[in-house]
Design a protein around this motif. Structure first.
Motif, PDB file in Angstrom:
ATOM      1  N   ILE A  10       0.856  -1.190   0.000  1.00 15.20           N
ATOM      2  CA  ILE A  10       0.000   0.000   0.000  1.00 15.20           C
ATOM      3  C   ILE A  10       0.890   1.237   0.000  1.00 15.20           C
ATOM      4  O   ILE A  10       1.846   1.338   0.790  1.00 15.20           O
ATOM      5  N   ASN A  11       0.616   2.147  -0.888  1.00 14.25           N
ATOM      6  CA  ASN A  11       1.369   3.395  -0.924  1.00 14.25           C
ATOM      7  C   ASN A  11       1.047   4.195   0.341  1.00 14.25           C
ATOM      8  O   ASN A  11      -0.100   4.581   0.559  1.00 14.25           O
ATOM      9  N   PRO A  12       2.047   4.445   1.209  1.00 15.42           N
ATOM     10  CA  PRO A  12       1.770   5.129   2.481  1.00 15.42           C
ATOM     11  C   PRO A  12       1.296   6.565   2.316  1.00 15.42           C
ATOM     12  O   PRO A  12       0.694   7.138   3.223  1.00 15.42           O
ATOM     13  N   GLU A  13       1.565   7.165   1.160  1.00 13.35           N
ATOM     14  CA  GLU A  13       1.181   8.552   0.950  1.00 13.35           C
ATOM     15  C   GLU A  13      -0.242   8.697   0.416  1.00 13.35           C
ATOM     16  O   GLU A  13      -0.962   9.625   0.774  1.00 13.35           O
ATOM     17  N   THR A  14      -0.637   7.750  -0.451  1.00 13.51           N
ATOM     18  CA  THR A  14      -1.963   7.864  -1.076  1.00 13.51           C
ATOM     19  C   THR A  14      -2.950   6.812  -0.581  1.00 13.51           C
ATOM     20  O   THR A  14      -4.161   6.963  -0.765  1.00 13.51           O
ATOM     21  N   GLY A  15      -2.429   5.741   0.023  1.00 14.13           N
ATOM     22  CA  GLY A  15      -3.300   4.659   0.456  1.00 14.13           C
ATOM     23  C   GLY A  15      -3.749   3.756  -0.671  1.00 14.13           C
ATOM     24  O   GLY A  15      -4.569   2.852  -0.468  1.00 14.13           O
ATOM     25  N   GLU A  16      -3.211   3.979  -1.866  1.00 15.96           N
ATOM     26  CA  GLU A  16      -3.581   3.174  -3.024  1.00 15.96           C
ATOM     27  C   GLU A  16      -2.747   1.889  -3.069  1.00 15.96           C
ATOM     28  O   GLU A  16      -1.620   1.850  -2.570  1.00 15.96           O
ATOM     29  N   PRO A  17      -3.306   0.824  -3.676  1.00 15.08           N
ATOM     30  CA  PRO A  17      -2.534  -0.409  -3.831  1.00 15.08           C
ATOM     31  C   PRO A  17      -1.266  -0.156  -4.637  1.00 15.08           C
ATOM     32  O   PRO A  17      -1.264   0.628  -5.589  1.00 15.08           O
ATOM     33  N   ALA A  18      -0.194  -0.808  -4.240  1.00 15.86           N
ATOM     34  CA  ALA A  18       1.084  -0.649  -4.931  1.00 15.86           C
ATOM     35  C   ALA A  18       1.877  -1.932  -4.771  1.00 15.86           C
ATOM     36  O   ALA A  18       1.403  -2.920  -4.196  1.00 15.86           O
ATOM     37  N   THR A  19       3.065  -1.934  -5.309  1.00 13.70           N
ATOM     38  CA  THR A  19       3.967  -3.073  -5.134  1.00 13.70           C
ATOM     39  C   THR A  19       5.318  -2.558  -4.658  1.00 13.70           C
ATOM     40  O   THR A  19       5.643  -1.379  -4.826  1.00 13.70           O
ATOM     41  N   ARG A  20       6.087  -3.451  -4.070  1.00 12.82           N
ATOM     42  CA  ARG A  20       7.428  -3.109  -3.604  1.00 12.82           C
ATOM     43  C   ARG A  20       8.316  -4.335  -3.740  1.00 12.82           C
ATOM     44  O   ARG A  20       7.837  -5.449  -3.961  1.00 12.82           O
ATOM     45  N   ASP A  21       9.626  -4.126  -3.605  1.00 14.90           N
ATOM     46  CA  ASP A  21      10.554  -5.251  -3.611  1.00 14.90           C
ATOM     47  C   ASP A  21      10.313  -6.130  -2.390  1.00 14.90           C
ATOM     48  O   ASP A  21      10.016  -5.637  -1.295  1.00 14.90           O
ATOM     49  N   GLY A  22      10.428  -7.419  -2.578  1.00 13.08           N
ATOM     50  CA  GLY A  22      10.215  -8.340  -1.474  1.00 13.08           C
ATOM     51  C   GLY A  22      11.331  -8.258  -0.443  1.00 13.08           C
ATOM     52  O   GLY A  22      12.449  -7.836  -0.732  1.00 13.08           O
ATOM     53  N   ILE A  23      11.004  -8.662   0.768  1.00 13.19           N
ATOM     54  CA  ILE A  23      11.989  -8.760   1.856  1.00 13.19           C
ATOM     55  C   ILE A  23      11.905 -10.188   2.409  1.00 13.19           C
ATOM     56  O   ILE A  23      10.933 -10.915   2.146  1.00 13.19           O
ATOM     57  N   PRO A  24      12.924 -10.637   3.143  1.00  9.97           N
ATOM     58  CA  PRO A  24      12.946 -12.043   3.589  1.00  9.97           C
ATOM     59  C   PRO A  24      11.702 -12.524   4.313  1.00  9.97           C
ATOM     60  O   PRO A  24      11.345 -13.705   4.217  1.00  9.97           O
ATOM     61  N   SER A  25      11.014 -11.662   5.026  1.00 10.85           N
ATOM     62  CA  SER A  25       9.827 -12.093   5.770  1.00 10.85           C
ATOM     63  C   SER A  25       8.596 -12.254   4.884  1.00 10.85           C
ATOM     64  O   SER A  25       7.584 -12.813   5.319  1.00 10.85           O
ATOM     65  N   ASP A  26       8.662 -11.785   3.633  1.00 11.24           N
ATOM     66  CA  ASP A  26       7.538 -11.942   2.712  1.00 11.24           C
ATOM     67  C   ASP A  26       7.451 -13.373   2.203  1.00 11.24           C
ATOM     68  O   ASP A  26       8.429 -14.120   2.233  1.00 11.24           O
ATOM     69  N   ARG A  27       6.278 -13.703   1.713  1.00 12.23           N
ATOM     70  CA  ARG A  27       6.101 -14.994   1.062  1.00 12.23           C
ATOM     71  C   ARG A  27       6.111 -14.808  -0.452  1.00 12.23           C
ATOM     72  O   ARG A  27       5.877 -13.715  -0.956  1.00 12.23           O
ATOM     73  N   PHE A  28       6.408 -15.887  -1.171  1.00 14.11           N
ATOM     74  CA  PHE A  28       6.406 -15.813  -2.629  1.00 14.11           C
ATOM     75  C   PHE A  28       5.031 -15.329  -3.099  1.00 14.11           C
ATOM     76  O   PHE A  28       4.007 -15.913  -2.753  1.00 14.11           O
TER      77      PHE A  28
END
Length: 277
Positions: free
Chosen positions: A111-129
């Motif tokens: 979620i884009n913290p500025e607009t609240g709209e759905p977004a994507t970001r690079d994964g981090i180790p705690s994320d799931r595939f």
């Protein structure tokens, strides 16, 4: 009279049961096989089998890493691993930095913290595939109205799962002439692909693997058979990441029970040594 009547009733039940058994056997012998029953093939392991087979089998981390590479470069375009976290990959021999690099290669929903709209970001180790599709509608639209299944537990969801995955990936072929001659109505529909290892013989997924498609960094031959075996091993690990621990605990339990049995037998002989028959 009551006894005779009861006997006759019982005899009638036995006779009816006998007729039912005969009818069932007769139907089983005369009912023709369906096209799926006649042409479906059973799964088989690759030549040499898998390293984790048997009571003392273990995962080959190099093979699992190759399987991950095949998944990333081929399977991840359609299939998710929603039950597997990137940090779990440390069990395959990857360092913390390598796990972070692998995770960053995937885009995960956010979620884009500025607009609240759905977004994507690079994964981090705690994320799931992540899933490659936003929702089921998008998945169906991209795959001939079929939703690609999540592969996290696929090796456990099918009988002889590791061999099944290998056979399915290497089993695409043209329909046999014998099938079309005997069941002309069973011609593979347009948009589907014939595979005798699939339960309905036809599936929406096109042949995903071909020789030379993925270049292994360890020099392993870039063949379809190797890709299929490696990704089958990797998907077995995603379904059973604690297989080796389970086997070691099972072996330890058997050794304990064996020792305990000898001790119990010795105690019994000691306690009853002076008792005569």
């Amino acid at each position: 009279m009551v006894r005779i009547g009861g006997f006759l009733v019982g005899l009638g039940f036995v006779f009816a049961l006998f007729l039912g058994i005969i009818d069932t056997i007769s139907n089983g012998l005369t009912t023709p096989k369906t096209v799926e029953e006649e042409f479906h093939k059973h799964a088989h392991a690759p030549e040499g089998g898998f390293s984790f087979e048997g009571a003392f089998g273990k995962y080959d981390n190099r093979q699992l890493q190759r399987g991950l590479q095949v998944y990333k470069e081929v399977c991840a375009a359609c299939h998710s691993l929603r039950l597997v976290s990137f940090r779990d990959l440390a069990a395959l021999g990857y360092s913390e930095g390598q796990v972070k690099t692998i995770a960053a290669g995937f885009q995960v929903p956010s979620i884009n913290p500025e607009t609240g709209e759905p977004a994507t970001r690079d994964g981090i180790p705690s994320d799931r595939f992540p899933s490659p599709y936003a929702n089921d509608v998008a998945a169906r639209a991209a795959n001939n109205n079929a939703i690609p299944p999540d592969l996290s537990l696929m090796a456990k969801a099918r009988a002889n799962g590791s061999a099944y995955i290998y056979s399915l990936l290497t089993g695409y072929q043209d329909q046999p002439a014998e099938l079309l001659k005997k069941f002309p109505e069973a011609k593979t529909p347009e948009g589907l692909h014939y595979n005798p290892y699939f339960h309905t013989l036809n599936l929406a997924m096109a042949p995903p693997l071909s020789d030379g498609q993925v270049t292994y960094t360890d020099g392993t031959a870039a063949t379809k058979a190797n890709y299929a075996a490696d990704v089958a091993a990797f998907l077995t690990w995603t379904a059973e990441p604690k297989m080796q621990v389970r086997k070691s605990w099972g072996l330890g339990t058997l050794i304990f029970l064996l020792i305990f049995s000898f001790l119990a037998y010795g105690a019994k002989k000691q306690i009853w040594r002076n008792v005569k028959d």
